[in-house]
Scaffold this motif. Structure first.
Motif, PDB file in Angstrom:
ATOM      1  N   GLU A 267       0.821  -1.208   0.000  1.00 46.21           N
ATOM      2  CA  GLU A 267       0.000   0.000   0.000  1.00 46.21           C
ATOM      3  C   GLU A 267       0.857   1.261   0.000  1.00 46.21           C
ATOM      4  OE1 GLU A 267      -2.388  -0.602   3.504  1.00 46.21           O
ATOM      5  OE2 GLU A 267      -3.676  -2.079   2.522  1.00 46.21           O
ATOM      6  N   LYS A 268       1.892   1.279   0.832  1.00 53.64           N
ATOM      7  CA  LYS A 268       2.739   2.482   0.929  1.00 53.64           C
ATOM      8  C   LYS A 268       3.636   2.655  -0.290  1.00 53.64           C
ATOM      9  CE  LYS A 268       2.410   3.334   5.758  1.00 53.64           C
ATOM     10  NZ  LYS A 268       3.019   3.892   6.936  1.00 53.64           N
ATOM     11  N   ALA A 269       3.969   1.575  -0.967  1.00 53.01           N
ATOM     12  CA  ALA A 269       4.738   1.701  -2.206  1.00 53.01           C
ATOM     13  C   ALA A 269       3.935   2.515  -3.221  1.00 53.01           C
ATOM     14  CB  ALA A 269       5.091   0.334  -2.768  1.00 53.01           C
ATOM     15  N   VAL A 270       2.628   2.301  -3.236  1.00 53.85           N
ATOM     16  CA  VAL A 270       1.750   3.036  -4.154  1.00 53.85           C
ATOM     17  C   VAL A 270       1.520   4.460  -3.658  1.00 53.85           C
ATOM     18  CG1 VAL A 270      -0.582   3.146  -5.133  1.00 53.85           C
ATOM     19  CG2 VAL A 270       0.602   0.947  -4.973  1.00 53.85           C
ATOM     20  N   SER A 271       1.189   4.619  -2.386  1.00 53.85           N
ATOM     21  CA  SER A 271       0.804   5.944  -1.879  1.00 53.85           C
ATOM     22  C   SER A 271       1.984   6.885  -1.621  1.00 53.85           C
ATOM     23  CB  SER A 271      -0.038   5.811  -0.605  1.00 53.85           C
ATOM     24  OG  SER A 271       0.722   5.238   0.444  1.00 53.85           O
ATOM     25  N   ALA A 272       3.088   6.370  -1.106  1.00 55.17           N
ATOM     26  CA  ALA A 272       4.224   7.231  -0.754  1.00 55.17           C
ATOM     27  C   ALA A 272       5.163   7.467  -1.935  1.00 55.17           C
ATOM     28  CB  ALA A 272       5.004   6.624   0.415  1.00 55.17           C
ATOM     29  N   LYS A 273       5.085   6.606  -2.933  1.00 55.51           N
ATOM     30  CA  LYS A 273       5.950   6.707  -4.119  1.00 55.51           C
ATOM     31  C   LYS A 273       7.435   6.872  -3.746  1.00 55.51           C
ATOM     32  CE  LYS A 273       2.285   8.783  -6.900  1.00 55.51           C
ATOM     33  NZ  LYS A 273       1.223   8.529  -5.978  1.00 55.51           N
ATOM     34  N   PRO A 274       7.972   5.900  -2.994  1.00 57.31           N
ATOM     35  CA  PRO A 274       9.369   6.015  -2.570  1.00 57.31           C
ATOM     36  C   PRO A 274      10.338   5.842  -3.731  1.00 57.31           C
ATOM     37  CG  PRO A 274       8.535   3.846  -2.025  1.00 57.31           C
ATOM     38  CD  PRO A 274       7.368   4.637  -2.553  1.00 57.31           C
ATOM     39  N   ASN A 275      11.540   6.367  -3.552  1.00 60.08           N
ATOM     40  CA  ASN A 275      12.605   6.180  -4.538  1.00 60.08           C
ATOM     41  C   ASN A 275      13.308   4.846  -4.337  1.00 60.08           C
ATOM     42  OD1 ASN A 275      12.584   9.346  -3.809  1.00 60.08           O
ATOM     43  ND2 ASN A 275      12.899   8.999  -5.987  1.00 60.08           N
ATOM     44  N   LEU A 276      13.129   4.261  -3.132  1.00 56.41           N
ATOM     45  CA  LEU A 276      13.767   2.993  -2.804  1.00 56.41           C
ATOM     46  C   LEU A 276      13.026   2.357  -1.636  1.00 56.41           C
ATOM     47  CD1 LEU A 276      17.242   1.876  -3.003  1.00 56.41           C
ATOM     48  CD2 LEU A 276      16.472   1.962  -0.660  1.00 56.41           C
ATOM     49  N   ILE A 277      13.018   1.028  -1.598  1.00 52.72           N
ATOM     50  CA  ILE A 277      12.399   0.290  -0.496  1.00 52.72           C
ATOM     51  C   ILE A 277      13.455  -0.610   0.135  1.00 52.72           C
ATOM     52  CG2 ILE A 277      10.653  -1.426   0.159  1.00 52.72           C
ATOM     53  CD1 ILE A 277       9.025  -0.463  -2.315  1.00 52.72           C
ATOM     54  N   LEU A 278      13.566  -0.565   1.461  1.00 50.96           N
ATOM     55  CA  LEU A 278      14.379  -1.513   2.225  1.00 50.96           C
ATOM     56  C   LEU A 278      13.403  -2.544   2.788  1.00 50.96           C
ATOM     57  CD1 LEU A 278      16.808   0.799   4.234  1.00 50.96           C
ATOM     58  CD2 LEU A 278      17.347  -0.634   2.261  1.00 50.96           C
ATOM     59  N   MET A 279      13.550  -3.797   2.372  1.00 52.74           N
ATOM     60  CA  MET A 279      12.554  -4.827   2.664  1.00 52.74           C
ATOM     61  C   MET A 279      13.121  -5.957   3.514  1.00 52.74           C
ATOM     62  SD  MET A 279       9.354  -5.923   1.861  1.00 52.74           S
ATOM     63  CE  MET A 279       8.876  -5.116   0.339  1.00 52.74           C
ATOM     64  N   ASP A 280      12.529  -6.158   4.691  1.00 52.59           N
ATOM     65  CA  ASP A 280      12.843  -7.332   5.506  1.00 52.59           C
ATOM     66  C   ASP A 280      12.179  -8.538   4.843  1.00 52.59           C
ATOM     67  OD1 ASP A 280      13.643  -8.966   7.602  1.00 52.59           O
ATOM     68  OD2 ASP A 280      12.099  -8.267   8.983  1.00 52.59           O
ATOM     69  N   LEU A 281      12.690  -9.725   5.078  1.00 55.37           N
ATOM     70  CA  LEU A 281      12.095 -10.921   4.485  1.00 55.37           C
ATOM     71  C   LEU A 281      11.077 -11.589   5.398  1.00 55.37           C
ATOM     72  CD1 LEU A 281      15.017 -12.717   2.632  1.00 55.37           C
ATOM     73  CD2 LEU A 281      13.497 -10.911   1.845  1.00 55.37           C
ATOM     74  N   ASP A 282      11.231 -11.420   6.702  1.00 49.38           N
ATOM     75  CA  ASP A 282      10.374 -12.095   7.670  1.00 49.38           C
ATOM     76  C   ASP A 282       9.325 -11.112   8.194  1.00 49.38           C
ATOM     77  OD1 ASP A 282       9.403 -14.081   9.318  1.00 49.38           O
ATOM     78  OD2 ASP A 282      10.880 -13.728  10.893  1.00 49.38           O
ATOM     79  N   LEU A 283       8.160 -11.129   7.555  1.00 50.49           N
ATOM     80  CA  LEU A 283       7.071 -10.229   7.939  1.00 50.49           C
ATOM     81  C   LEU A 283       5.900 -11.051   8.449  1.00 50.49           C
ATOM     82  CD1 LEU A 283       7.322  -7.876   4.826  1.00 50.49           C
ATOM     83  CD2 LEU A 283       8.179  -7.428   7.135  1.00 50.49           C
ATOM     84  N   PRO A 284       5.034 -10.462   9.280  1.00 53.42           N
ATOM     85  CA  PRO A 284       3.984 -11.260   9.917  1.00 53.42           C
ATOM     86  C   PRO A 284       2.887 -11.781   8.994  1.00 53.42           C
ATOM     87  CG  PRO A 284       3.805  -8.953  10.552  1.00 53.42           C
ATOM     88  CD  PRO A 284       5.061  -9.083   9.773  1.00 53.42           C
ATOM     89  N   ASP A 285       2.604 -11.099   7.887  1.00 57.40           N
ATOM     90  CA  ASP A 285       1.479 -11.515   7.051  1.00 57.40           C
ATOM     91  C   ASP A 285       1.882 -12.192   5.745  1.00 57.40           C
ATOM     92  OD1 ASP A 285       2.516  -9.141   6.028  1.00 57.40           O
ATOM     93  OD2 ASP A 285       0.563  -8.350   5.434  1.00 57.40           O
ATOM     94  N   MET A 286       3.108 -11.959   5.297  1.00 52.97           N
ATOM     95  CA  MET A 286       3.634 -12.578   4.089  1.00 52.97           C
ATOM     96  C   MET A 286       5.134 -12.386   4.123  1.00 52.97           C
ATOM     97  SD  MET A 286       2.746  -9.785   1.071  1.00 52.97           S
ATOM     98  CE  MET A 286       1.045  -9.514   1.525  1.00 52.97           C
ATOM     99  N   THR A 287       5.845 -13.057   3.263  1.00 54.17           N
ATOM    100  CA  THR A 287       7.291 -12.853   3.228  1.00 54.17           C
ATOM    101  C   THR A 287       7.607 -11.560   2.470  1.00 54.17           C
ATOM    102  OG1 THR A 287       7.694 -14.011   1.149  1.00 54.17           O
ATOM    103  CG2 THR A 287       7.683 -15.344   3.186  1.00 54.17           C
ATOM    104  N   GLY A 288       8.791 -11.026   2.719  1.00 50.65           N
ATOM    105  CA  GLY A 288       9.250  -9.881   1.952  1.00 50.65           C
ATOM    106  C   GLY A 288       9.406 -10.234   0.483  1.00 50.65           C
TER     107      GLY A 288
END
Length: 124
Positions: free
Chosen positions: A40-61
């Motif tokens: 959701e935030k990738a769409v709304s915040a329009k970041p130039n870069l994302i730092l993504m953890d792999l172990d997330l509570p609802d799905m994997t990174g």
């Protein structure tokens, strides 16, 4: 105009430390604690870069990365994996999912800043 970074990590303490370091370096920060929030935030915040953890509570990174990478609104955003999962197999999974790089935690602040600069400056 400040470049935007989305930090995705379910560990609030780690997310806050990383956000503080990057804000001090002049970046505008958005945060997400789940894969769903990251998408959701990738769409709304329009970041130039994302730092993504792999172990997330609802799905994997990796799942979140694949979703972000397939959406035409967000497919151009470089995603750098940043996780405590170690080993070549995790790096390979991250890169195959669409991440542009992968760093194993713990990562020194200077290394994170250098990696961010590498991908943000290359987008010009």
């Amino acid at each position: 105009m400040a470049k935007k970074i989305l930090i995705v990590d379910d560990n609030e303490h780690l997310r806050q430390i990383l956000a503080s370091i990057l804000r001090f370096s002049g970046y505008e920060i958005s945060e997400a604690a789940t894969g769903t929030q990251a998408i959701e935030k990738a769409v709304s915040a329009k970041p130039n870069l994302i730092l993504m953890d792999l172990d997330l509570p609802d799905m994997t990174g990796i799942d979140a990365t694949q979703t972000i990478s397939k959406d035409p609104r967000t497919a151009h955003i470089p995603i750098v994996g940043c996780s405590s999962f170690s080993g070549w197999d995790w790096r390979e999974k991250a890169l195959c999912a669409g991440m542009v790089d992968y760093m194993e935690k713990p990562v020194h602040a200077d290394v994170i800043r250098a990696k961010i600069e590498e991908f943000i400056l290359s987008e010009r």
